[in-house]
Structure formats: structure tokens, C-alpha cells
Design a protein around this motif. Structure first.
Motif, PDB file in Angstrom:
ATOM      1  N   ILE A 154       6.731   2.498 -12.906  1.00 42.12           N
ATOM      2  CA  ILE A 154       6.838   3.324 -14.110  1.00 42.12           C
ATOM      3  C   ILE A 154       5.654   3.075 -15.046  1.00 42.12           C
ATOM      4  N   LYS A 155       5.310   1.803 -15.220  1.00 39.53           N
ATOM      5  CA  LYS A 155       4.181   1.469 -16.101  1.00 39.53           C
ATOM      6  C   LYS A 155       2.888   2.077 -15.585  1.00 39.53           C
ATOM      7  N   CYS A 157       2.617   4.713 -13.830  1.00 37.85           N
ATOM      8  CA  CYS A 157       2.721   6.176 -13.946  1.00 37.85           C
ATOM      9  C   CYS A 157       2.522   6.647 -15.387  1.00 37.85           C
ATOM     10  N   GLU A 158       2.988   5.841 -16.344  1.00 39.03           N
ATOM     11  CA  GLU A 158       2.976   6.261 -17.742  1.00 39.03           C
ATOM     12  C   GLU A 158       1.685   5.856 -18.461  1.00 39.03           C
ATOM     13  N   GLU A 161       1.088   8.726 -22.876  1.00 33.40           N
ATOM     14  CA  GLU A 161       2.343   8.612 -23.610  1.00 33.40           C
ATOM     15  C   GLU A 161       3.130   9.917 -23.651  1.00 33.40           C
ATOM     16  N   TYR A 163       4.020  11.495 -21.088  1.00 27.54           N
ATOM     17  CA  TYR A 163       4.810  11.582 -19.861  1.00 27.54           C
ATOM     18  C   TYR A 163       5.881  10.506 -19.828  1.00 27.54           C
ATOM     19  N   ARG A 164       6.985  10.863 -19.250  1.00 30.83           N
ATOM     20  CA  ARG A 164       8.082   9.923 -19.016  1.00 30.83           C
ATOM     21  C   ARG A 164       8.271   9.826 -17.512  1.00 30.83           C
ATOM     22  N   CYS A 165       8.259   8.605 -16.994  1.00 27.10           N
ATOM     23  CA  CYS A 165       8.436   8.406 -15.565  1.00 27.10           C
ATOM     24  C   CYS A 165       9.715   7.600 -15.318  1.00 27.10           C
ATOM     25  N   LYS A 180       7.847  12.067 -12.353  1.00 25.82           N
ATOM     26  CA  LYS A 180       6.962  12.162 -13.506  1.00 25.82           C
ATOM     27  C   LYS A 180       7.277  13.437 -14.279  1.00 25.82           C
ATOM     28  N   ARG A 420       8.085   1.531 -24.643  1.00 20.55           N
ATOM     29  CA  ARG A 420       8.167   2.948 -24.287  1.00 20.55           C
ATOM     30  C   ARG A 420       9.456   3.595 -24.788  1.00 20.55           C
TER      31      ARG A 420
END
Length: 732
Positions: A154-155, A157-158, A161, A163-165, A180, A420
Motif C-alpha cells: 500500500i505504501k 502504491c500511495e 496522496e 490515491y487510496r490503495c 488503486k 494516511r
């Protein structure tokens, strides 16, 4: 007779379930033949591509589904999905729940609230190998390793800011996918009919058919002037989606193929029979009893206080919906022997498994042992968890947990307490302002505490915190002191606690803070036990699912994951059904049915202007001569058609289809075979509620708002011409 029924249904579940399946988009090409059989013309490869129309116009709300319908960020969903947004803007001087709302210009569109988000899924990636890399054999450590691997993905991918994964488990941990999503943080209310339209029939009609509900609302997505997501600001501009749905103003007819896309919540179709029995015998009845008490309490208090009615409208609607579903599940288990069906299927699976020399013959025994442990854990913790149900105590617990988690590096913190998560954490604390009343919170909490004190699963630390009070009046007086002395009822003071360290909590005189601190270690020990058990199940469940999938494939049955709030596609056809009372339910309802049900009393109190428009036959271009196929058409060679297809002559309000949906699919766009929007999913029939456990194709039907009714409401009742002009309408 029972054995014959079970055998017949098990057989039908394998052979007649043509429309079963909540499919991941990437699976569409594998069922292209099934889509074609239903008349779905849009290419399966196109549906599998989240960057193409129509899937890039389908969005999540976090709890429901919605879709873009204009190049200016206009979004349509269900009225009940937008309920919190309508409630947020309702006050005693202008109750939009009661009156409805229409913004004639974009400048008049108010914020839907600090918590409202739109999530646009842009990519879904298989990360199973990464999640399962280097896992410990120790159950608790294994669980923690899985979570660490998920957080690392997740980290990575993100990096943006905006985007939320997330990493979601499929097939009970057999597979993992990284999802994503672009987050739209400024969502505004645009147009909502009054509740007497949006929830016409109320709880009485919930899960029933025929229905006449205008369960729709329009929202709008806004972003900063640079086109990037931003929090609410008057300077923000409408979001320009990559695509938006075309709306077919001619709609669909009986027998037409349709499909729906959305974010279904949870199903349990691959669960063991023992899990179904536990749900049926203990969990559902126990939960239903508590929900009903809460519903009765809030209704009673709201009847004499309009402010309470507005603040708790969303909670009440949600609880009433869950209550009706629980009752439907329990009734469904009685009407159809779902336990017997599951057991027969399970026995057949076990017989098949014994023939496989490579399979783990003990996997069911091992899993059953862990499930028994889990069920005991749920029952043991139930009353203790409920005894902490006060909204202020929940806030205090989360705030103290945040202070403790902040002592750790961000990567090691529990999900929900990382950097996050802080914007949403603060938004939840703020929202309490609009959905909380001391008298209601205290009354509901007192009920849960009395239930806790009236059973044997007591927890010493809670008893000590309450000074082992046994007298009901003494307990009520003690709670009065909690609410009188706390500062958590003040929004700014609540938010200020986010910045304080653990010591500030541990030395605080606030009674809710003190109780949260006192309960913390016990709650953490309980959480540790739950995680340890999940660690054990993270080995047993995937092994079981691997065998089940092989068994399904051997029988040529559809294999798709249970619903888990991720984007899915389901297909079917517009069709009625033979109901539980032996009456055939026609697939469409008409405007005249609203008049027939109208009593002038809630929940059958249609607005006067709607009734007037019906009385004057003011249907205009929205009139539909027939919702049935021409008897000469090809579809009628396969299905029976009415002899007089011309005799409808009204506006369709709601319609049925065989698409496979569940909670979370509310607001899902329903498409015709060309991928054009024709309706919104909002409910299921009562007989179909048990589909969360078992899909029966003969009676499983979803209920949709016909978009022709929405257009008629906009045109002839509410004069929403400004919004109609935004839509791209097409005809057959």
C-alpha cells in the motif's frame, strides 16, 4: 419430500444458475459466451478494461455504488446511499429529507459532508506472491507478517496522496489483489427527491415487490482548479471524468439482457454448513433482537423531537434495513432448507475429496475446529463489546489508541491509525456533531450495559470501572455523570485530543477518557486473540478454498470470489418470478401503482405534485406503450410473451432482473446490452435474501429504479431541466 427438494435445488444450483456470479472484471473474457447468450453486445474485453467505458464511469462511495452521468462530474446513486449527505444538510428550518432538494445552479450545490468520498478504481493487480512472502509458522506472527506485507504494498502504491490503495483478500486468502483508487474529496448534493419518493413504502416495502420507489439522488464531484482532488472549497470546479454513462431513454423490456457493475459487500457462498448454522441459530437472532430494541428506542425519542429525528435518520434507516434483511434471512432459512442444501453439497464435496489422493483429507476437520473456536470467541466477546457502544466512548477509545500507535513508526501502526488515515479520522470526529444526541446515546448505551450485566460473560475490568453497580437507577445516574463531566461533546475538544500523547490520556479526569484507558489493555488482549485465530485461519481457509474451487470446476460450476466490497460485474435478464405466495410477479411496475398504494400517511405518502402529474396523465415522451417483447421477436421463441404487449401505456417505475447482487450494490448502474444506463439497483426481493449463502436462480431477483421514471420525475415533477441538459440521452 425434504430430500427430494434438497436434491432438486442442489442440482439446479449446478445446472440452472446461468446468471449466478459476482465476477471480477478481468474474468469477463472467460464468460464471454454467457454474456452473448444474454444479449450483452459490448465486448467482454472492454468490460475487463477499467480504463475504458463503461467501467471507468463506475465509482464507489465506500458503502454503496454510483456512476458518472455527465462530463461535469454529475453522479447518480440511490437516495438511501446519499441519505447521510441529505441528512447533513437538513435542519429544522429546511428538512431536505422531508422536502427534497434541487440545486438550480452549481453555486447552490452544498457539501455532502466532510466524510463523503468518491472512489474511482483505476487498477487491480494480483499481489498474492508478495503478500504470502516469508510468512512465519507462528499464527500471530503469520498474521502480522501478512499485514506488514499488505502495508508495504500500500505504501509503495500511495506515492500520490490523491490515491487510496488497499490489498483485498479473495477466496478467503487464497489470492490477494492490490486496488488503486483515485479519491474525490469534495462531493456535493445536487438533487434529491423527498423521502416520500426516495423511500416510498419505507420499511414495509423494503425487500418486497411490487415496488414503486424513486430511490435515486444526484451528487457532483469537485476538484481543485488544477484538476486534482482537493477538500471542499468554494474555488473548486466540477471534476471531468474520463467517461460518463450514456442513458437510454427507451429503457429495456422483459427478456432483455442486462448487466450491473458495483461494489457488493459480503457473501458467504463458500462457507461451511456449520457456519450457516451458527449464523441461523445464534448470530442472526441475537443481532436482530438488539437492532429491534434500538430501532424502537430511537423511533420513540424521535417522535417527540425533530432534531433527534434528523440526526438519527441515517442510523435508523441503516438499522431498519439490516433488521429487515436479518428477518428475511431467518424466514428464508425456514422456507427453503438452505442448511440441508449446503449440507448435501458439502457431503458431495467430501465424497469427491476422498477420491483425490493428493488432497489433505483432514482439511475440513482442522477448519471446523478453528471455526468452533471462532464462534466461541464471538459469543464470549459479544456483550462486552456492546457494553462499549457509546459514541463518545468509541471516540475516546480510538483517540487513546491513536496516541499509543503514534509511539510506533508509521509503517508499524495498525491500519486506521497511520498518517494516511488522519484526514478521515478527523472527519469522523467532526461528523459526530451532526449525528449525535446525548439523550439517545445514553439510552442506547444503558440498554447495552443492562444486557451485559444480565448475562454471565462478565469482564472484571469493566465491572470495576462501573464500581460493580447492580441497581438500574444507580447505573443510569452514573452515566448522567459521565455525560455531564466530559468534554468530548465539543467538536474542537474532540479534535484537540488527536495531538495529545498517551500520558495526557492516562492523567485525564474526563470520565470517557478514563474508561477508555481502563479498558484498553483488555481490548488489546481480545484483539490479540482474534489476530492469532486469524493467523491460524490464514492457513486453513486457503487450503479449503483450493479444494473447493477444484471441486466446482470438476462440476462445471461458476467460480468467482465471494463479495468483498471490490468492483464486480454481474449479468442477467429482465424477468419476473413465481413468488413465495404462488403469485407471479411481473417485471415492471407503473406510475398508477403509486396512486394505488398512496394513503397520505407515511410511508405511503406520495407528494401532491407527483400525484397531480399522474392524475393529469402528464407523461409526455416518457410514456411506454409496452414493456414486453413483440410476440414475433426472437426472444419470444425462448420465453412466453404477453398476447397484448401494447397494454402498458405508462411510465415504468421499478423493474426486476436476475442479476446477482447484494448489499453494496445499492446504486449500481444497470446497463442494457450495449452498455447504456437503464436503471439503478437498489434492493432485492424478500425471497432472494438468502442468496448471500446460496444462489437459487428461480427466485433470485434484484430490484431496480427504471431510469425512465427518474427522467419523468426530473422533467414533469421537479423541473430539473438544468440537469437533464447535462445528460447524454440516446434511444433505441
Amino acid at each position: 419430500m425434504r430430500i427430494a427438494l434438497v436434491a432438486a435445488l442442489v442440482l439446479s444450483s449446478g445446472l440452472a444458475q446461468a446468471d449466478e456470479g459476482q465476477w471480477q472484471p478481468y474474468q469477463m473474457p472467460s464468460i464471454a459466451d454467457k454474456l452473448a447468450q444474454r444479449g450483452i453486445e459490448i465486448p467482454a474485453k472492454q468490460l475487463a478494461d477499467l480504463t475504458q467505458y463503461p467501467m471507468n464511469a463506475v465509482v464507489g462511495l465506500g458503502y454503496c455504488t454510483a456512476s458518472f452521468v455527465s462530463p461535469q462530474g454529475l453522479v447518480v446513486t440511490n437516495h438511501h446511499c446519499a441519505y447521510r449527505a441529505i441528512q447533513y444538510n437538513s435542519k429544522t428550518e429546511h428538512n431536505y429529507l422531508e422536502e427534497g432538494f434541487l440545486a438550480n445552479t452549481k453555486a447552490e450545490e452544498p457539501s455532502a459532508g466532510p466524510n463523503e468520498r468518491l472512489y474511482i478504481t483505476e487498477a487491480v493487480t494480483d499481489v498474492t506472491k508478495s503478500v504470502n512472502a516469508n510468512l512465519s509458522a507462528d499464527p500471530l506472527t503469520r498474521y502480522q507478517d501478512i499485514q506488514s506485507n499488505r502495508k508495504a504494498l500500500i505504501k509503495e502504491c500511495e506515492t500520490d496522496e490523491n490515491y487510496r490503495c488497499s490489498v483485498s483478500s479473495f477466496h478467503n486468502g487464497l489470492e490477494y489483489y492490490l486496488i488503486k483508487q483515485l479519491i474525490i474529496r469534495d462531493v456535493r448534493l445536487v438533487y434529491a427527491p423527498p423521502e416520500s419518493v426516495g423511500a416510498f413504502g419505507g420499511d414495509i416495502d423494503n425487500y418486497e415487490y411490487p415496488r414503486h420507489s424513486g430511490d435515486f439522488t444526484f451528487l457532483r464531484a469537485y476538484v481543485g482548479k488544477d484538476g486534482k482532488p482537493a477538500v471542499y472549497s468554494e474555488d473548486n470546479v466540477p471534476f471531468e471524468p474520463k467517461s460518463y454513462l450514456k442513458i437510454n431513454a427507451d429503457g429495456v423490456k422483459a427478456g432483455d439482457g442486462v448487466f450491473a457493475a458495483g461494489y457488493p459487500g459480503a457473501t458467504s457462498r463458500y462457507r461451511l454448513t456449520s457456519e450457516l448454522e451458527f449464523a441461523s441459530d445464534w448470530m442472526y437472532p441475537t443481532y436482530a433482537k438488539r437492532y429491534q430494541l434500538q430501532i424502537d428506542t430511537i423511533n420513540s425519542m424521535a417522535a417527540t423531537d425533530n432534531a433527534i429525528a434528523i440526526k438519527y435518520a441515517g442510523n435508523l434507516a441503516s438499522m431498519a434495513n439490516r433488521m429487515k434483511k436479518l428477518n428475511g434471512l431467518l424466514d428464508g432459512f425456514k422456507a427453503t432448507d438452505i442448511v440441508g442444501i449446503k449440507q448435501t453439497r458439502e457431503d458431495d464435496f467430501l465424497a469427491w475429496l476422498k477420491k483425490d489422493t493428493q488432497a489433505n483429507q483432514n482439511l475440513i476437520t482442522e477448519l471446523e475446529s478453528l471455526l468452533a473456536e471462532q464462534q466461541t470467541q464471538v459469543q464470549t466477546d459479544y456483550y462486552f463489546n456492546n457494553a462499549q457502544s457509546s459514541a463518545l466512548l468509541s471516540a475516546a477509545k480510538k483517540l487513546y489508541r491513536l496516541a499509543k500507535e503514534k509511539q510506533l513508526p508509521d509503517a508499524e501502526r495498525e491500519q486506521g491509525f497511520q498518517e494516511r488515515d488522519m484526514k478521515m479520522f478527523a472527519a469522523n470526529l467532526k461528523r459526530l456533531e451532526r449525528s449525535f444526541d446525548v439523550s439517545v446515546d445514553k439510552t442506547l448505551w444503558l440498554q447495552d450495559l443492562n444486557a451485559y450485566m444480565g448475562q454471565n460473560q462478565r469482564v472484571e475490568i469493566l465491572d470495576n470501572a462501573l464500581n460493580q453497580i447492580s441497581d438500574a437507577q444507580e447505573l443510569s445516574d452514573k452515566l448522567d455523570g459521565y455525560y455531564a463531566l466530559t468534554g468530548l461533546t465539543d467538536k474542537e475538544k474532540r479534535l484537540a485530543w488527536m495531538e495529545k500523547d498517551a500520558e495526557a490520556f492516562e492523567t485525564s479526569a474526563d470520565p470517557f477518557i478514563r474508561l477508555a484507558v481502563a479498558l484498553h489493555d483488555t481490548n488489546m488482549a481480545q484483539e490479540k486473540a482474534e489476530k492469532t485465530l486469524k493467523g491460524k485461519l490464514s492457513t486453513a481457509r486457503p487450503e479449503y478454498m483450493k479444494a473447493v474451487i477444484a471441486y466446482y470446476k470438476a462440476n462445471d460450476w461458476p467460480v468467482y470470489p465471494d463479495a468483498n466490497r471490490t468492483l464486480r460485474i454481474t449479468y442477467g435478464m429482465v424477468d419476473g418470478y413465481q413468488s413465495r405466495d404462488a403469485l407471479y410477479k411481473q417485471p415492471f411496475t407503473r406510475l398508477e401503482g403509486i396512486v394505488g398504494k398512496h394513503t397520505g400517511e407515511e410511508p405511503f405518502n406520495a407528494p401532491k405534485k407527483l400525484l397531480d402529474a399522474i392524475a393529469t396523465n402528464d407523461y409526455g415522451k416518457h410514456t411506454v406503450a409496452s414493456v414486453y417483447q413483440d410476440p414475433r421477436s426472437w426472444i419470444c421463441s425462448l420465453f412466453s410473451c404477453l398476447d397484448k404487449p401494447e397494454e402498458f401505456n405508462s411510465v415504468p417505475v421499478n423493474f426486476l432482473s436476475s442479476v446477482d447482487t447484494t448489499g453494496g450494490n445499492s446504486g449500481s448502474p444497470v446497463f442494457n446490452g450495449k452498455g447504456e444506463l437503464v436503471g439503478l439497483n437498489f434492493d432485492s426481493t424478500y425471497e432472494a435474501i438468502t442468496k448471500d449463502w446460496f444462489f437459487n436462480p428461480t427466485i433470485t431477483r434484484a430490484v431496480h429504479v427504471d431510469f425512465r421514471y427518474i427522467l419523468w420525475m426530473m422533467d414533469k415533477v421537479d423541473n430539473a431541466q438544468n440537469l437533464i441538459n447535462e445528460l447524454e440521452l440516446v434511444r433505441n
